[in-house]
Design an enzyme around this catalytic site. Structure first.
Site, mmCIF file in Angstrom:
data_model
loop_
_atom_site.group_PDB
_atom_site.id
_atom_site.type_symbol
_atom_site.label_atom_id
_atom_site.label_comp_id
_atom_site.label_asym_id
_atom_site.label_seq_id
_atom_site.Cartn_x
_atom_site.Cartn_y
_atom_site.Cartn_z
ATOM 1 C CD GLU A 1 -1.878 -3.987 9.285
ATOM 2 O OE1 GLU A 1 -1.610 -2.777 9.358
ATOM 3 O OE2 GLU A 1 -2.286 -4.380 8.396
ATOM 4 C CD GLU B 1 -0.434 0.268 4.445
ATOM 5 O OE1 GLU B 1 0.288 -0.741 4.779
ATOM 6 O OE2 GLU B 1 -1.722 0.400 4.426
ATOM 7 C CG HIS C 1 0.575 -4.091 5.293
ATOM 8 N ND1 HIS C 1 -0.230 -3.653 4.303
ATOM 9 C CD2 HIS C 1 1.225 -5.162 4.827
ATOM 10 C CE1 HIS C 1 -0.219 -4.354 3.306
ATOM 11 N NE2 HIS C 1 0.847 -5.407 3.485
ATOM 12 C CG HIS D 1 -1.995 -1.289 1.274
ATOM 13 N ND1 HIS D 1 -1.968 -2.112 2.271
ATOM 14 C CD2 HIS D 1 -2.634 -1.678 0.298
ATOM 15 C CE1 HIS D 1 -3.059 -3.007 1.976
ATOM 16 N NE2 HIS D 1 -3.355 -2.519 0.555
#
Ligand SMILES: O=C(O)CCC(=O)N[C@@H](CCC(=O)O)C(=O)O
Ligand SMILES: [Zn+2]
EC number: 3.5.1.96
Length: 336
Positions: free
Chosen positions: A215, A62, A151, A59
Site C-alpha cells: 500500500e 489506484e 495498491h 483496482h
C-alpha cells in the site's frame, strides 16, 4: 522507444500490439502475453535467476502504482534499465482502469484462490487469467520467486506505506524479505495469520513466491499522484531488476512496525453498520469497549484488544466480504 514499452497506453486504449515480441538494444526480450500482461526476459548470460512479478491496477482507480510500473517499463524499453531478472508486468483490471473505477461489477482482489470458479462475469474471468499468467510465469524450477502487488488505499493513513504479508500453514514469514521492504520505504507490515482470497495470497500459497500487497498512499486519478512518494520503492525495484541491490542488514528491521490480524470484520447483511467517521484514517486506534460495528441478529463487534487499530474500513463492500481489519502490534520473534 519500443512499442511494447507502452503497455499502459495499449491497455488504456484496449489495443493489441501488431508485433507481440520485441528486442531492446540491450538484447532484452519483451513479449506481450495478453491484455495488460508483458513478460521481460534478459539475455541468458545476464539472467540472475530471479523471477519478479510486478502487478498494479488490480483496482482500476489506484493509479500511482500503475504509473510506477509504466516508468519502469519505459526505462527497460529504452535500454536505460538493464534487467538481470525475468519480469512479468501485469495490469490487473484493464476495464476498471479505463473507467477510473476500483472495479466494474466485482472486486478482482476477492476472486483468487478458487473464488473465481464460484463466480461469473468479466472480473471472474480476469482473476482466472491472472492466476494462469502468474502460474505459468512462476513454473520454472529452481528460480527465486518474488511478487509485489501494488495498491493505494481508499483513505488516508496514519502510516502511509505498508505491506500485507500473506500466510500459509507451515511457512514462516521471512526476516530478509521484511528487511528488503523496509529498505523499499515500507513503514509497517501486517503479518497475516490465515488464508485469503487476494492475488498476493494466491502467489504465496499456490506458487511458492515471496509475495506481498504493498500500500503506497491514497488513491488518486492519473496525473495527480505527486502526494504519493514512491521514490524509495522505485529505487529498490530498479536495483532488484538490475541485480544491484545492496545487502540488507536484517537484524533490527530498522524500525519497521509489525502488526498481526486480531479479527476481520465481515459484513453479513445490508443491516451492517460501521460506527466510524467517514474520514477515519487507516491505523487509527480504537479503545477497548468501543462498539465498532453492528449487524443483523444483534451481532456487535466490540473492541477487546488493547492497542487495536483499524485498517481498510469500508461498509460499502458486498455482503460476505471484509469490511475492515482489526490489527494489533506484534513482535519479530516468529520470523524465519
Ligand atoms: O483502502 C482500502 O480499503 C483498500 C485498499 C486495497 O485495495 N487493499 C487491498 C489489500 C489486499 C490484501 O489484503 O493483501 C485490498 O483490499 O484488496
Ligand atoms: Zn487496491
Amino acid at each position: 522507444m519500443l512499442a511494447l514499452g507502452k503497455l499502459l497506453e495499449l491497455t488504456l486504449a484496449g489495443r493489441e500490439p501488431a508485433e507481440k515480441t520485441q528486442l531492446t538494444v540491450e538484447g532484452v526480450r519483451m513479449r506481450w502475453l495478453s491484455e495488460g500482461a508483458l513478460e521481460v526476459r534478459p539475455p541468458e548470460a545476464r539472467d540472475n535467476g530471479l523471477d519478479l512479478l510486478l502487478s498494479a491496477g488490480i483496482h482500476g482507480n489506484e493509479t500511482a502504482p500503475i504509473e510506477l510500473l509504466d516508468r519502469l517499463l519505459h526505462d527497460i524499453a529504452r535500454g536505460d534499465l538493464k534487467p538481470r531478472a525475468r519480469i512479468l508486468f501485469l495490469f490487473g483490471n484493464p476495464e476498471a482502469m479505463r473507467k477510473g473505477e476500483r472495479f466494474i461489477e466485482q472486486d478482482v482482489n476477492r476472486l483468487f484462490n478458487g473464488r473465481h470458479e464460484q463466480s461469473s462475469g468479466s472480473e471472474a474471468l480476469r482473476a482466472c487469467e491472472l492466476e494462469r499468467l502468474a502460474a505459468s510465469f512462476f513454473s520454472k524450477p529452481e528460480r527465486q520467486r518474488l511478487h509485489y502487488d501494488l495498491h493505494t488505499a481508499i483513505r488516508g493513513s496514519k502510516i502511509e506505506q505498508f505491506a500485507l504479508y500473506p500466510w500459509k500453514e507451515g511457512r514462516q514469514h521471512s526476516r530478509l524479505e521484511l528487511a528488503r521492504l523496509r529498505a523499499a520505504g515500507m513503514e509497517a507490515v501486517l503479518l497475516q495469520n490465515k488464508p485469503s482470497i487476494v492475488f498476493s495470497s494466491y502467489t504465496y500459497d499456490k506458487l511458492d513466491a515471496e509475495a506481498f500487497t504493498l500500500e503506497l498512499g491514497k488513491a488518486r486519478p492519473f496525473g495527480h499522484n505527486e502526494g504519493v512518494n514512491v521514490s524509495l520503492l522505485e529505487t529498490r525495484l530498479k536495483q532488484i531488476i538490475e541485480g544491484t541491490e545492496p545487502e540488507t542488514a536484517q537484524a533490527g528491521l530498522d524500525g519497521l512496525q509489525l502488526f498481526s490480524v486480531a479479527r476481520e470484520i465481515i459484513k453479513h447483511s445490508d443491516a451492517f453498520r460501521l460506527n466510524l467517521p467517514a474520514d477515519i484514517e487507516n491505523f487509527s486506534e480504537l479503545e477497548p469497549g468501543y462498539v465498532l460495528a453492528e449487524d443483523l441478529a444483534d451481532t456487535r463487534w466490540v473492541i477487546e484488544e488493547p492497542g487495536a487499530r483499524i485498517i481498510f474500513p469500508n461498509p460499502k463492500v458486498k455482503n460476505g466480504l471484509r469490511a475492515g481489519i482489526l490489527i494489533v502490534p506484534t513482535t519479530d520473534e516468529n520470523l524465519a
